[in-house]
Design a protein around this motif. Structure first.
Motif, PDB file in Angstrom:
ATOM      1  N   UNK A 281      39.299  75.774 -19.893  1.00  0.00           N
ATOM      2  CA  UNK A 281      39.211  76.108 -21.309  1.00  0.00           C
ATOM      3  C   UNK A 281      39.257  74.904 -22.154  1.00  0.00           C
ATOM      4  N   UNK A 282      39.366  73.767 -21.485  1.00  0.00           N
ATOM      5  CA  UNK A 282      39.238  72.636 -22.532  1.00  0.00           C
ATOM      6  C   UNK A 282      37.823  72.188 -22.579  1.00  0.00           C
ATOM      7  N   UNK A 283      37.014  72.112 -23.740  1.00  0.00           N
ATOM      8  CA  UNK A 283      35.453  72.114 -23.943  1.00  0.00           C
ATOM      9  C   UNK A 283      35.119  70.764 -23.522  1.00  0.00           C
ATOM     10  N   UNK A 284      35.786  69.675 -24.237  1.00  0.00           N
ATOM     11  CA  UNK A 284      35.409  68.259 -24.149  1.00  0.00           C
ATOM     12  C   UNK A 284      36.178  67.232 -24.077  1.00  0.00           C
ATOM     13  N   UNK A 285      35.868  66.078 -24.044  1.00  0.00           N
ATOM     14  CA  UNK A 285      36.446  64.815 -23.958  1.00  0.00           C
ATOM     15  C   UNK A 285      35.963  63.894 -25.155  1.00  0.00           C
ATOM     16  N   UNK A 286      36.857  63.249 -25.875  1.00  0.00           N
ATOM     17  CA  UNK A 286      36.529  62.307 -26.889  1.00  0.00           C
ATOM     18  C   UNK A 286      37.055  61.159 -26.164  1.00  0.00           C
ATOM     19  N   UNK A 287      35.933  60.165 -25.716  1.00  0.00           N
ATOM     20  CA  UNK A 287      36.469  58.718 -25.135  1.00  0.00           C
ATOM     21  C   UNK A 287      36.365  57.519 -25.950  1.00  0.00           C
ATOM     22  N   UNK A 288      37.405  57.017 -26.169  1.00  0.00           N
ATOM     23  CA  UNK A 288      37.697  55.950 -27.079  1.00  0.00           C
ATOM     24  C   UNK A 288      38.490  54.651 -26.203  1.00  0.00           C
ATOM     25  N   UNK A 289      37.862  53.795 -25.837  1.00  0.00           N
ATOM     26  CA  UNK A 289      38.127  52.657 -24.913  1.00  0.00           C
ATOM     27  C   UNK A 289      39.276  51.999 -25.290  1.00  0.00           C
ATOM     28  N   UNK A 290      39.305  51.717 -26.611  1.00  0.00           N
ATOM     29  CA  UNK A 290      40.659  51.072 -27.359  1.00  0.00           C
ATOM     30  C   UNK A 290      40.242  49.780 -27.869  1.00  0.00           C
ATOM     31  N   UNK A 291      41.377  49.160 -28.668  1.00  0.00           N
ATOM     32  CA  UNK A 291      41.186  48.130 -29.468  1.00  0.00           C
ATOM     33  C   UNK A 291      40.729  46.709 -28.485  1.00  0.00           C
ATOM     34  N   UNK A 292      39.875  46.185 -28.789  1.00  0.00           N
ATOM     35  CA  UNK A 292      39.535  44.987 -28.072  1.00  0.00           C
ATOM     36  C   UNK A 292      38.649  45.259 -26.818  1.00  0.00           C
ATOM     37  N   UNK A 293      38.196  46.635 -26.410  1.00  0.00           N
ATOM     38  CA  UNK A 293      37.767  46.686 -25.186  1.00  0.00           C
ATOM     39  C   UNK A 293      36.334  46.886 -25.562  1.00  0.00           C
ATOM     40  N   UNK A 294      35.418  46.832 -24.570  1.00  0.00           N
ATOM     41  CA  UNK A 294      33.752  47.138 -24.620  1.00  0.00           C
ATOM     42  C   UNK A 294      33.628  48.455 -25.284  1.00  0.00           C
ATOM     43  N   UNK A 295      32.436  48.761 -26.065  1.00  0.00           N
ATOM     44  CA  UNK A 295      32.274  50.098 -26.702  1.00  0.00           C
ATOM     45  C   UNK A 295      31.851  51.061 -25.351  1.00  0.00           C
ATOM     46  N   UNK A 296      31.930  52.328 -25.864  1.00  0.00           N
ATOM     47  CA  UNK A 296      31.639  53.492 -24.810  1.00  0.00           C
ATOM     48  C   UNK A 296      30.629  53.196 -24.174  1.00  0.00           C
ATOM     49  N   UNK A 297      29.472  52.835 -24.542  1.00  0.00           N
ATOM     50  CA  UNK A 297      28.247  52.521 -23.577  1.00  0.00           C
ATOM     51  C   UNK A 297      28.413  51.625 -22.619  1.00  0.00           C
ATOM     52  N   UNK A 298      29.369  50.831 -22.501  1.00  0.00           N
ATOM     53  CA  UNK A 298      29.765  50.054 -21.347  1.00  0.00           C
ATOM     54  C   UNK A 298      30.916  50.681 -20.518  1.00  0.00           C
ATOM     55  N   UNK A 299      31.008  52.010 -20.537  1.00  0.00           N
ATOM     56  CA  UNK A 299      31.816  52.852 -19.708  1.00  0.00           C
ATOM     57  C   UNK A 299      30.885  54.032 -19.206  1.00  0.00           C
ATOM     58  N   UNK A 300      29.695  53.891 -18.775  1.00  0.00           N
ATOM     59  CA  UNK A 300      28.719  54.850 -18.159  1.00  0.00           C
ATOM     60  C   UNK A 300      29.410  55.735 -16.968  1.00  0.00           C
ATOM     61  N   UNK A 301      29.970  55.036 -15.994  1.00  0.00           N
ATOM     62  CA  UNK A 301      30.648  55.902 -14.854  1.00  0.00           C
ATOM     63  C   UNK A 301      31.833  56.798 -15.520  1.00  0.00           C
ATOM     64  N   UNK A 302      32.489  56.512 -16.559  1.00  0.00           N
ATOM     65  CA  UNK A 302      33.416  57.258 -17.214  1.00  0.00           C
ATOM     66  C   UNK A 302      32.696  58.544 -17.733  1.00  0.00           C
TER      67      UNK A 302
END
Length: 366
Positions: A281-302
């Motif tokens: 029933x969980x509909x989605x995930x908000x991915x936040x890499x965290x401070x100092x980490x590359x932006x979400x576009x750098x985590x394509x496998x995730x």
């Protein structure tokens, strides 16, 4: 009072149509949340902190809301952005309702534990006469009465179950409790979930009748009972502890709500992703890499892993970051919050045209 909003006349019809289709997996494009402000407006005093915990406790709610009018009226709501007011009292304010002492800072809230004695003596329940609950209720009610037909009044940041317990016990004491007295933590988790849901129900009874949908601290619109769930302390615990102490809370919240997301904050939480994706029933995930980490576009496998599981995905990205994700994974099922760098309304419109060309439909965002 009628707000002079930079929002099209058919805006709410479109937000409801496309937002509902996105939740149902029927929208072939991404959602793009783009709030733009002219540079001269951004430099004005009304763009200072809007953290509500810093206003004097005896300041009338309507006087506080007056201070938000220039900000709301200066914002251009482009793409799938929608006018919203968020009563921000800091993350995990449920702990204050349950007795933790509150120290507002510039743009957050710090808590002093309510109970430092034996964990067996602690019980989590909401005091509906608590000054912080009364303040959240008062300002939420005033915002709905004043603006309910014009914008979405959000839920205050209720927090996650272990986060709330950390405010009540202290972070390091809670870590000790998890290891030494897990059965007591089991009990407190259940009590915290019940308190959280009770707060949600009362606030929902205020917000829902306004008819402009639901949002929380993240700009994620839903047509009904929704929330951005979280457990930031989960960065520090194992998947085994997550399964025992966090997952039941998420399952209970997902059972009570229809449009739920999880705020996956930081690389330390990636170890819990499989458990999260297993929640039907969980509909989605908000991915936040965290401070100092590359932006979400750098985590394509995730991102690909989230989407291939059938879950929706929300990320905060730059315009180029959004285009990178679309080119690699497509846009369906994504919600892009375009936040950095800040765009002017003209720049925002130009980006939406470019995005429309990339997705082969130049009319999607206008």
């Amino acid at each position: 009072m009628t707000l002079r909003l930079h929002f099209p006349d058919d805006g709410w019809e479109r937000i409801a149509r496309d937002g509902s289709a996105w939740w149902a997996g029927e929208l072939d494009r991404p959602l793009v949340v783009l709030e733009c402000v002219e540079p001269e407006d951004r430099r004005k005093p009304h763009f200072a902190s809007t953290f509500l915990g810093n206003f004097p406790p005896d300041m009338p709610a309507d006087d506080i809301l007056d201070l938000f009018v220039p900000r709301l009226e200066a914002t251009h709501y482009l793409g799938d952005a929608f006018p919203r007011f968020w009563p921000n009292f800091g993350p995990g304010i449920v702990a204050a309702f349950a007795g933790a002492q509150v120290q507002p800072a510039a743009d957050t809230t710090w808590f002093t534990p309510a109970h430092t004695g034996p964990i067996a003596d602690l019980h989590v329940c909401v005091d509906w006469e608590n000054v912080w609950w009364q303040r959240v209720w008062e300002i939420t009610r005033a915002a709905v009465a004043r603006w309910g037909g014009q914008l979405t009044v959000g839920f205050t940041d209720l927090g996650g179950n272990l986060d709330i317990l950390a405010h009540l016990r202290g972070l390091w004491q809670l870590m000790i409790d998890l290891a030494r007295t897990p059965e007591e933590v089991d009990r407190l988790v259940r009590e915290t979930t019940a308190a959280w849901l009770a707060c949600y129900e009362r606030l929902y009874s205020l917000i829902a009748p306004a008819g402009r949908g639901v949002t929380a601290w993240a700009p994620c619109w839903s047509p009904g009972r929704g929330y951005m769930l979280q457990s930031d302390i989960s960065y520090n615990i194992s998947p085994q502890m997550f399964a025992r102490f966090v997952l039941p809370d998420l399952e209970a919240c997902c059972a009570a709500l229809d449009y739920t997301f999880y705020h996956l904050d930081g690389v330390g939480q990636l170890r819990h992703l499989d458990l999260l994706l297993s929640l039907p029933r969980l509909r989605g995930i908000q991915w936040v890499p965290g401070y100092g980490k590359p932006g979400p576009e750098q985590w394509l496998p995730v991102l690909q892993r989230i989407r291939e599981s059938g879950k929706l995905c929300q990320v905060t990205v730059s315009p180029e970051g959004a285009l990178t994700i679309i080119r690699a994974l497509g846009g369906k099922g994504f919600c892009f919050i375009i936040d950095e760098p800040p765009l002017t309304p003209a720049e925002g419109a130009a980006f939406l045209r470019e995005l429309g060309e990339t997705t082969k439909d130049t009319k999607l965002f206008f």
